[in-house]
Design a protein around this motif. Structure first.
Motif, mmCIF file in Angstrom:
data_model
loop_
_atom_site.group_PDB
_atom_site.id
_atom_site.type_symbol
_atom_site.label_atom_id
_atom_site.label_comp_id
_atom_site.label_asym_id
_atom_site.label_seq_id
_atom_site.Cartn_x
_atom_site.Cartn_y
_atom_site.Cartn_z
ATOM 1 N N ASN A 85 0.783 -1.381 -0.011
ATOM 2 C CA ASN A 85 0.077 -0.041 -0.147
ATOM 3 C C ASN A 85 0.998 1.059 0.007
ATOM 4 O OD1 ASN A 85 -2.475 -1.319 0.143
ATOM 5 N ND2 ASN A 85 -2.598 -1.476 2.371
ATOM 6 N N THR A 86 0.417 2.315 -0.737
ATOM 7 C CA THR A 86 1.091 3.480 -0.553
ATOM 8 C C THR A 86 0.985 4.403 0.628
ATOM 9 O OG1 THR A 86 -0.854 4.811 -1.753
ATOM 10 C CG2 THR A 86 0.939 3.761 -3.053
ATOM 11 N N ASP A 116 -0.734 7.038 1.068
ATOM 12 C CA ASP A 116 -2.045 7.758 1.197
ATOM 13 C C ASP A 116 -2.962 7.372 2.225
ATOM 14 O OD1 ASP A 116 -1.754 9.380 -1.638
ATOM 15 O OD2 ASP A 116 -1.386 7.288 -2.234
ATOM 16 N N ILE A 117 -3.408 8.431 2.880
ATOM 17 C CA ILE A 117 -4.408 8.057 4.131
ATOM 18 C C ILE A 117 -5.818 8.373 3.814
ATOM 19 C CG2 ILE A 117 -4.888 9.151 6.419
ATOM 20 C CD1 ILE A 117 -2.151 9.725 6.489
ATOM 21 N N ASP A 118 -6.178 9.049 2.832
ATOM 22 C CA ASP A 118 -7.445 9.453 2.396
ATOM 23 C C ASP A 118 -8.050 8.393 1.662
ATOM 24 O OD1 ASP A 118 -5.782 10.275 0.509
ATOM 25 O OD2 ASP A 118 -7.223 11.870 -0.109
ATOM 26 N N GLU A 119 -7.180 7.753 1.037
ATOM 27 C CA GLU A 119 -7.703 6.968 -0.227
ATOM 28 C C GLU A 119 -6.587 5.646 -0.298
ATOM 29 O OE1 GLU A 119 -9.466 6.627 -4.645
ATOM 30 O OE2 GLU A 119 -9.487 8.460 -3.771
ATOM 31 N N HIS A 136 -4.521 3.043 -1.696
ATOM 32 C CA HIS A 136 -3.918 2.900 -3.162
ATOM 33 C C HIS A 136 -2.744 1.770 -3.079
ATOM 34 C CE1 HIS A 136 -5.733 6.139 -5.163
ATOM 35 N NE2 HIS A 136 -5.333 7.012 -4.290
ATOM 36 N N LYS A 174 5.811 6.318 -0.172
ATOM 37 C CA LYS A 174 5.364 7.119 -1.397
ATOM 38 C C LYS A 174 3.927 7.374 -1.683
ATOM 39 C CE LYS A 174 9.799 7.510 -2.600
ATOM 40 N NZ LYS A 174 10.336 8.656 -2.258
ATOM 41 N N PHE A 175 3.634 8.172 -1.883
ATOM 42 C CA PHE A 175 2.247 8.738 -2.332
ATOM 43 C C PHE A 175 1.865 8.287 -3.921
ATOM 44 C CE2 PHE A 175 3.073 11.435 1.237
ATOM 45 C CZ PHE A 175 2.183 11.133 2.150
ATOM 46 N N MET A 176 0.855 8.034 -4.240
ATOM 47 C CA MET A 176 0.360 7.789 -5.337
ATOM 48 C C MET A 176 0.650 8.669 -6.499
ATOM 49 S SD MET A 176 -3.432 6.912 -7.074
ATOM 50 C CE MET A 176 -3.568 7.646 -8.421
ATOM 51 N N ARG A 177 0.773 10.171 -5.864
ATOM 52 C CA ARG A 177 0.859 11.031 -6.908
ATOM 53 C C ARG A 177 2.293 11.244 -7.377
ATOM 54 N NH1 ARG A 177 0.077 13.479 -1.942
ATOM 55 N NH2 ARG A 177 1.930 14.718 -1.244
ATOM 56 N N GLU A 178 3.351 10.594 -6.393
ATOM 57 C CA GLU A 178 4.745 10.450 -6.662
ATOM 58 C C GLU A 178 4.952 9.529 -7.561
ATOM 59 O OE1 GLU A 178 7.196 11.637 -2.963
ATOM 60 O OE2 GLU A 178 5.491 10.385 -2.312
#
Length: 190
Positions: free
Chosen positions: A101-102, A104-107, A109, A148-152
């Motif tokens: 999992n990435t 990201d907290i809100d969703e 990924h 890492k976050f998805m946007r990265e």
């Protein structure tokens, strides 16, 4: 007789004044003609000529840059091909596939990556060190991916930064050589 002479002198003065007025009249006529040359029609002609000159200059400039860019492209491609043909192939070592999992907290990924590490093919000692450190290397990669976050991870720049971070982290623990590159064999972000 003196009266007649005075009358003649006065007559000459009158003639001189009339000639000056007529001469002045001609200068005024010429001045008026000059003004007519700079009238609205003349200004339109000048503006049209300036516009044509600008149009020609812009056309020549655009043509120059388009032609220049067309000529340079084949040369750049030939340079790239000759450079890649000269590189020696690397040996690769695969630490396995990663599914994590990435950050990201809100969703939620998910990232799934299969990685290969490239190194000098003549360095057999490094190959055995990589085998002996497999668990440590997998843990490092898992930690990096989960931070890492998805946007990265969805941009080319983000993937290149990820490769660099994995390469530098692994090279910091190796004693018998260095990783030359990190290859993503599979890369999926959901």
């Amino acid at each position: 007789m003196a009266d007649k002479l005075d009358d003649l002198n006065k007559g000459e003065e009158v003639l001189d004044e009339e000639e000056q007025e007529e001469g002045g009249g001609e200068e005024e006529k010429q001045a008026k003609k000059g003004v007519k040359l700079v009238g609205p029609g003349f200004i339109k002609i000048i503006l049209i000529i300036i516009g044509l000159i600008l149009l020609i200059a812009i056309s020549v400039t655009v043509s120059y840059f388009v032609t220049k860019s067309m000529v340079e492209k084949p040369q750049m491609e030939a340079t790239y091909e000759s450079t890649t043909a000269k590189l020696e192939p690397y040996s690769t070592w695969e630490p396995g596939e990663f599914s994590i999992n990435t950050a990201d907290i809100d969703e939620v990924h998910f990232v799934s990556v299969k990685i290969a590490l490239a190194f000098d093919k003549n360095n057999t000692i490094l190959a055995s060190e990589l085998d002996s450190r497999k668990a440590q290397i997998r843990d490092m990669i898992n930690n990096i991916l989960s931070s890492k976050f998805m946007r990265e991870l969805v941009t080319i720049e983000g993937k290149n930064n990820l490769k660099l971070e994995i390469k530098n982290s692994i090279n910091n623990i190796l004693k018998n050589g260095r990783i030359s590159d990190v290859y993503f064999i599979d890369f999926v972000v959901q």
